[in-house]
Design a protein around this motif. Sequence first.
Motif, PDB file in Angstrom:
ATOM      1  N   UNK A 176       0.831  -1.203   0.000  1.00  0.00           N
ATOM      2  CA  UNK A 176       0.000   0.000   0.000  1.00  0.00           C
ATOM      3  C   UNK A 176       0.869   1.258   0.000  1.00  0.00           C
ATOM      4  N   UNK A 177       1.972   1.237   0.730  1.00  0.00           N
ATOM      5  CA  UNK A 177       2.899   2.373   0.707  1.00  0.00           C
ATOM      6  C   UNK A 177       3.550   2.532  -0.663  1.00  0.00           C
ATOM      7  N   UNK A 224       3.840   5.311  -6.053  1.00  0.00           N
ATOM      8  CA  UNK A 224       3.836   5.098  -7.501  1.00  0.00           C
ATOM      9  C   UNK A 224       2.610   5.691  -8.182  1.00  0.00           C
ATOM     10  N   UNK A 225       1.448   5.638  -7.519  1.00  0.00           N
ATOM     11  CA  UNK A 225       0.214   6.059  -8.180  1.00  0.00           C
ATOM     12  C   UNK A 225       0.194   7.561  -8.497  1.00  0.00           C
ATOM     13  N   UNK A 226       0.508   8.476  -7.558  1.00  0.00           N
ATOM     14  CA  UNK A 226       0.520   9.899  -7.953  1.00  0.00           C
ATOM     15  C   UNK A 226       1.514  10.201  -9.068  1.00  0.00           C
ATOM     16  N   UNK A 227       2.693   9.581  -9.000  1.00  0.00           N
ATOM     17  CA  UNK A 227       3.667   9.782 -10.075  1.00  0.00           C
ATOM     18  C   UNK A 227       3.166   9.202 -11.390  1.00  0.00           C
ATOM     19  N   UNK A 228       2.485   8.059 -11.314  1.00  0.00           N
ATOM     20  CA  UNK A 228       1.938   7.461 -12.523  1.00  0.00           C
ATOM     21  C   UNK A 228       0.791   8.248 -13.106  1.00  0.00           C
ATOM     22  N   UNK A 235      -2.200   3.325 -13.548  1.00  0.00           N
ATOM     23  CA  UNK A 235      -1.315   4.450 -13.221  1.00  0.00           C
ATOM     24  C   UNK A 235      -0.206   4.025 -12.276  1.00  0.00           C
ATOM     25  N   UNK A 236      -0.510   3.158 -11.328  1.00  0.00           N
ATOM     26  CA  UNK A 236       0.528   2.683 -10.409  1.00  0.00           C
ATOM     27  C   UNK A 236       1.585   1.864 -11.137  1.00  0.00           C
ATOM     28  N   UNK A 237       1.173   1.049 -12.104  1.00  0.00           N
ATOM     29  CA  UNK A 237       2.137   0.270 -12.881  1.00  0.00           C
ATOM     30  C   UNK A 237       3.005   1.200 -13.732  1.00  0.00           C
ATOM     31  N   UNK A 238       2.377   2.194 -14.355  1.00  0.00           N
ATOM     32  CA  UNK A 238       3.143   3.164 -15.158  1.00  0.00           C
ATOM     33  C   UNK A 238       4.120   3.936 -14.275  1.00  0.00           C
ATOM     34  N   UNK A 270       1.977  -5.167  -5.791  1.00  0.00           N
ATOM     35  CA  UNK A 270       1.103  -4.035  -6.104  1.00  0.00           C
ATOM     36  C   UNK A 270      -0.357  -4.462  -6.210  1.00  0.00           C
ATOM     37  N   UNK A 271      -0.610  -5.555  -6.910  1.00  0.00           N
ATOM     38  CA  UNK A 271      -1.995  -5.961  -7.155  1.00  0.00           C
ATOM     39  C   UNK A 271      -2.662  -6.524  -5.913  1.00  0.00           C
ATOM     40  N   UNK A 272      -1.919  -7.243  -5.073  1.00  0.00           N
ATOM     41  CA  UNK A 272      -2.532  -7.791  -3.860  1.00  0.00           C
ATOM     42  C   UNK A 272      -2.903  -6.695  -2.867  1.00  0.00           C
TER      43      UNK A 272
END
Length: 483
Positions: free
Chosen positions: A202-203, A208-212, A363-366, A399-401
């Motif tokens: 989650x951290x 990663x998500x805001x940057x993605x 977005x988190x993966x990107x 990430x997905x879990x």
Amino acid sequence: MAPVEHDALAVREQLFHERVRECIICALLFASLYILCHFIITHFKKQTDFAAVHDDEDAAVNRIALGMCTFTLAVALGAVLLLPFSIISNEVLLSFPHNYYIQWLNGSLIHGLWNLVFLFSNMSLVFLMPFASEGFAGSKKGIMARVYETSVVLLLLTLLVLGMVWVASAIVGNNAASRQSLYDLWEYYLPYLYSCISLFGVLLLLLCTPFGLSTMFTVTGKLLVKPRLLEDLDEQLSCTRFEEAAVSRRIASGKASCWLNLNVGLLREQLLAIQSKRRKLERRHRASPWQRNLGYPLAMLGLLALTGISVLIVCFHVLELLLDDAAMPRGIQDAPLGQVSFSIFGTFGAALQVILIFYLMLSSVVGFYSSPLFTRLLPERQDTPLTKIIGNCVSLLVLSSALPVFSRTLGITRFDLLGDFGRFNWLGNFYIVFLYNMGFAALTTLCLVKKVTWAVQEELLRAFGLHKLPLPVPRSRPLGERC
């Protein structure tokens, strides 16, 4: 046979058939995900790691490791689809409560899928991925080397978790109940272990998500054709072709100017860059007016709308956390599907929740692959070694879990966490959940404002031709030197 016994037998028979039906559905769903992930890994794997193996044992080990990576990636994809599938199932049962053809879609099936994803996630992270590595450095490759490494990793992990739990229990309290909980492995250690892994995931999503979300605009801009805004594309294309021809003649003739020594390697790199620029200009030149003037603006507005809605939902959830304790994420052991919608806007709100969940995961993966720390993990087509495949599978699984917990913590959905996903220790801490929501909203707003500001400034400079203005260049050549 008495009527009472007949009714009891009929109930047991019905329960048996429902259980068998659920097992068949789960097996079919996972088999479909496994086949899809097998094609994905086959598309990226390096063929020489599997084709040029002469030892039968090494070939068997590589096939086993590839199968474990496929299994882990299938579990990761299942974890991504878990929450959207549950939300869609609830809306379908609300719309068709008495339809005979969807009787198989019930709370027992959804609860079983959540438990299976939780179990397979733990199994993949703790058991399968350590075995899929190549063994200790300098050791002989083979099955036993990986068994030895897996055993050592599990032993060290067990000692680490035991020590962490012992220290945590000593800090919390020194009573008999705390000491007794140290000996309860199944009820304390394993949930504590996965709680730590979930908190790490989650951290990682928080970073990663805001940057993605900000990087999605750049990625979309590279995939789509930008509109012509006060620029002459024909002139740019002609200049690029002339520049390409000039560099090609210099490479072919082998001559250079009197003030510049010929560097063939540098000229070839320059030629490749010019050719890439020419192909992009030709692609923009061939694009239709609808694709150029309508597709790009709509895509950018869509990304901006989804990002803005996500931030507004999180900000509204922050206010709910301050006013109502029911806004805290919690876990339930039963899934009351088909009774009430999990969105105040009904089916439209549920569809929006599903879209936002997929958008945040993408977005988190990107953002993960765009960050400087994890750029090296980016897979390449037909040229990804096995070790990099293992690293990608583990990263995507982490990430997905954490995606269901991430979505519920931010208030993206009201669907409560089922099974062991709701047993995480930190979910009941108000300060962690509140600061997490505030951090996500602040980071996303900062990245978005910075990205949009710089993008608008760059496009305006390019549109008015200000990027072509000559800049002062220091004289690097001595004044007395002649050509």
